[in-house]
Design an enzyme around this catalytic site. Structure first.
Site, PDB file in Angstrom:
ATOM      1  N   SER A 187       0.814  -1.220   0.000  1.00 24.29           N
ATOM      2  CA  SER A 187       0.000   0.000   0.000  1.00 24.29           C
ATOM      3  C   SER A 187       0.845   1.266   0.000  1.00 24.29           C
ATOM      4  O   SER A 187       0.466   2.273  -0.595  1.00 24.29           O
ATOM      5  CB  SER A 187      -0.930  -0.001   1.221  1.00 24.29           C
ATOM      6  OG  SER A 187      -1.833  -1.086   1.154  1.00 24.29           O
ATOM      7  N   GLU A 470      -5.329  -3.800  -5.332  1.00 26.28           N
ATOM      8  CA  GLU A 470      -5.705  -2.430  -5.718  1.00 26.28           C
ATOM      9  C   GLU A 470      -5.923  -1.544  -4.498  1.00 26.28           C
ATOM     10  O   GLU A 470      -6.693  -0.579  -4.543  1.00 26.28           O
ATOM     11  CB  GLU A 470      -6.958  -2.439  -6.604  1.00 26.28           C
ATOM     12  CG  GLU A 470      -6.736  -3.038  -7.973  1.00 26.28           C
ATOM     13  CD  GLU A 470      -5.743  -2.255  -8.810  1.00 26.28           C
ATOM     14  OE1 GLU A 470      -5.828  -1.021  -8.839  1.00 26.28           O
ATOM     15  OE2 GLU A 470      -4.871  -2.881  -9.431  1.00 26.28           O
TER      16      GLU A 470
END
Length: 691
Positions: A187, A470
């Protein structure tokens, strides 16, 4: 005086009687003819006639302008049985089948998804949802090829990159990867450690993996099929000053990883297989390490920053942080696709569970026929709010697609920020809900839900990672909370809020005053089913959470610093983000109800919308009770009405799931067939019985 008291007492008694009759009707549906004449008025109020749903009209409204292209996807795979994924298949076989599915579809169906990704994003994501319904691994592999690898080339590169790579990506002659995530960093993209050092003598970049933590990990298409990778790395320029180098921040580079003819791994590139996964084993995830891999300077995707032949760096953006934000802003399409596709998975699971619950019968009143398990209130409580939520998320993600398409068309800076935040929030919220719902659907179908042929296991395993890739959902929700706080700060500094967040201005000025003690006690059904009441309630909660977390952050930052304060308030911030996303979802559902072109669809959607709203309010009733926004009698009324609406939605549940218009050969679960009389026949044939 005594007469007034007596009248008041009679009114009270009548109110109690009415409520008890309504309560009875939550569990029973007696024909009105059997009621005594004195009861007719009460029963007719509490047990209305069933809503009549025109399935075809509702389906037309739901599927909209992309219905035809989705049907073409379904028809193609239905006509090619050799490309359909069998129930039992090995990892390696699944990977090869997935590649054949992708190549066959793109080259034979007449549908070219990559062109739509550029020209008509709404149609592209509709194709992606349909393909994912056929095989989720195929949907992800297509997303890697066109959204991630192809999208990075188009969105982060310039004309020279499009001219060179577009056709090869489109026809899959150039299968590629998206190499962002590293073993030690996911992330936190700014923390990536892979480096790309410019060599001015040879006019090349040198791609290096400096340590094991920088190995690119979980890279789809890398283990077997990929020939190229978009590699995210720190751009390092040599300098003549004391530092010797200059770090220009994270940039993206096109790196060939396999020979175009022999498919052998290229020198300096090391590829390994990430192995068998919990799900999505048709996708060949791999790990990449680079040892002084040289690429031409032109392989820098240079839309937001470029390097000249003499090593000079130029950019239209003034700082590393601005360039990084612009880069990530162009990659939100992946989150948009995941949110939209997750709704597709939720639809399939709800279809199977609802149809089975209508088919399966057991027990029933003494000496009377068995009843369907969906007639039980407990089953309604599990599945009907979920069915309503599938409709809510459908309209919310359609709204997201519209905003994303507008952003791609206009490149409006404010819209980019809004879409980035909305896509992060909806992706996180919807994928988390779908993941939980898959387990509930499995349990709701009892032992037959455990059979692999009925798909809950594969759906659950394949979808589970949607919560992570994602952007991890917890991280994405923090982005939503951060953006809300930024908007909150700008509001009180005299700035203007965008349309997406404008409700905060109204709600914070109007609703954060002391709750109206009269309104807090209104419990009439018309009031509770009023869209204004529902939306005000959702927005009040968000506004209160935003105001209170801003105060807490200000307080804790004095002693803990900004990071420490954020961490201290993290759960509060996550709740704020979820509350805001729920408000957006409800708003778009209400809009969809009001925009429905025919009365039967509008009535069915209104039922589902009211159930979605009141079920969410009841689930967080403690918040409203703690601040006296809802009085005890009103809380009870909300609970009773949400149960009644579950019963009402149950009466049209078959029509509502049929309106998703997903063919049986796509849902592929014997217990979830539209013609329920054929379900057991299909199921027994699968077990080896002859028809």
């Amino acid at each position: 005086m005594e007469s007034l008291e007596e009248n008041g007492f009679q009114d009270q008694v009548q109110s109690i009687v009415t409520r008890r009759f309504r309560r009875l009707c939550f569990h029973l549906q007696p024909p009105l003819e059997s009621a005594s004449s004195g009861d007719l008025e009460v029963l007719s109020c509490a047990c209305r006639a069933k809503v009549v749903v025109n399935r075809d009209r509702l389906s037309d409204y739901m599927r909209g302008k992309h219905r035809d292209v989705q049907q073409r996807v379904y028809d193609y795979f239905n006509s090619r049985p050799e490309l359909q994924t069998p129930l039992e298949i090995s990892k390696d076989e699944h990977r090869e089948l997935c590649m054949r599915q992708l190549m066959g579809f793109v080259r034979e169906s007449g549908i070219r998804p990559f062109r739509y990704a550029l020209e008509d994003p709404g149609k592209y994501f509709a194709i992606l949802e349909a393909v994912g319904g056929v095989d989720m691994s195929l949907g992800i592999k297509m997303g890697v090829q066109f959204s991630l690898w192809g999208g990075s080339v188009l969105n982060l590169g310039t004309k020279k990159h499009r001219d060179k790579y577009f056709e090869g990506i489109d026809n899959i002659e150039y299968p590629g990867c998206f190499a962002m995530t590293e073993l030690h960093h996911g992330s936190n993209v700014q923390g990536l450690q892979t480096v790309a050092t410019f060599d001015p003598l040879k006019d090349e970049f040198i791609i290096d993996t400096p340590n094991d933590g920088a190995i690119k990990w979980w890279i789809g298409n890398a283990a077997v099929h990929g020939k190229f990778a978009t590699v995210f790395a720190k751009l390092i320029l040599p300098t003549h000053d004391a530092k010797g180098i200059s770090d220009m921040g994270i940039h993206a580079f096109i790196v060939p990883i396999r020979d175009m003819k022999t498919h052998k791994t290229l020198p300096g590139v090391e590829v390994h297989d990430c192995g068998h996964k919990v799900g999505l084993n048709g996708v060949d995830n791999g790990a990449l390490r680079f040892r002084s891999v040289r690429i031409p300077r032109d392989n820098l995707l240079n839309r937001f920053g470029d390097v000249s032949r003499d090593g000079k760096y130029t950019s239209g953006l003034p700082s590393i942080s601005k360039r990084f934000a612009a880069t990530l802003g162009e990659l939100v399409g992946g989150r948009v696709g995941l949110a939209y596709s997750s709704v597709g998975v939720l639809k399939i699971s709800v279809i199977i569970a609802v149809r089975y619950s209508l088919l399966r019968q057991q027990f029933g009143p003494p000496k009377q026929p068995e009843i369907s398990i969906l007639d039980y209130q407990s089953q309604q409580h599990k599945l009907m709010p979920m069915l309503a939520s599938a409709y809510a998320y459908h309209f919310a993600t359609l709204h997201l697609l519209d905003k994303y398409s507008e952003m791609k068309r206009t490149h409006d800076e404010q819209l980019i920020g809004d879409v980035h935040t909305l896509s992060a929030g909806l992706k996180a919220y919807v994928t988390s809900y779908t993941a939980k719902s898959l387990s509930i659907c499995r349990e709701a179908c009892g032992g037959h839900g455990y059979a692999a042929v009925n798909r809950f296991g594969s759906l659950r395993n394949d979808h589970d990672i949607f919560q992570t890739f994602e952007g991890d959902n917890t991280v994405l929700l923090q982005q939503v909370a951060g953006y809300l706080l930024k908007q909150y700060q700008e509001k009180f500094q005299g700035g203007t809020l965008t349309v997406t967040w404008n409700y905060l201005r109204v709600s914070m000025n109007s609703y954060l005053s002391q709750p109206n003690p009269v309104t807090a006690r209104w419990e009439g059904e018309d009031h509770l089913r009023d869209p204004k009441f529902q939306l005000d309630t959702f927005r009040y909660r968000t506004s209160r959470l935003l105001q209170s977390v801003a105060v807490r952050l200000r307080k804790h930052s004095k002693t803990l610093g900004n990071f420490g304060a954020w961490n201290r308030c993290l759960n509060h911030l996550l709740t704020l983000a979820e509350s805001h996303i729920e408000s957006v979802i409800l708003e778009k559902f209400i809009d969809a109800v009001q925009s429905s072109p025919d009365s039967s669809s509008r009535a069915a959607l209104k039922l589902a919308c009211d159930l979605y709203a009141l079920d969410r309010i009841w689930n967080d009733i403690g918040t409203y009770r703690n601040v006296d926004y809802v009085a005890p009698n009103k809380a009870k009324a909300i609970h009773k009405l949400s149960e009644y609406l579950s019963f009402q939605v149950k009466t049209v549940a078959k029509e509502l799931v049929d309106a998703f218009d997903i063919p049986d050969y796509v849902t592929r679960a014997p217990i979830g067939m539209q013609a329920t009389e054929d379900a057991y026949s299909q199921y027994t044939q699968f077990a080896g019985f002859e028809n």
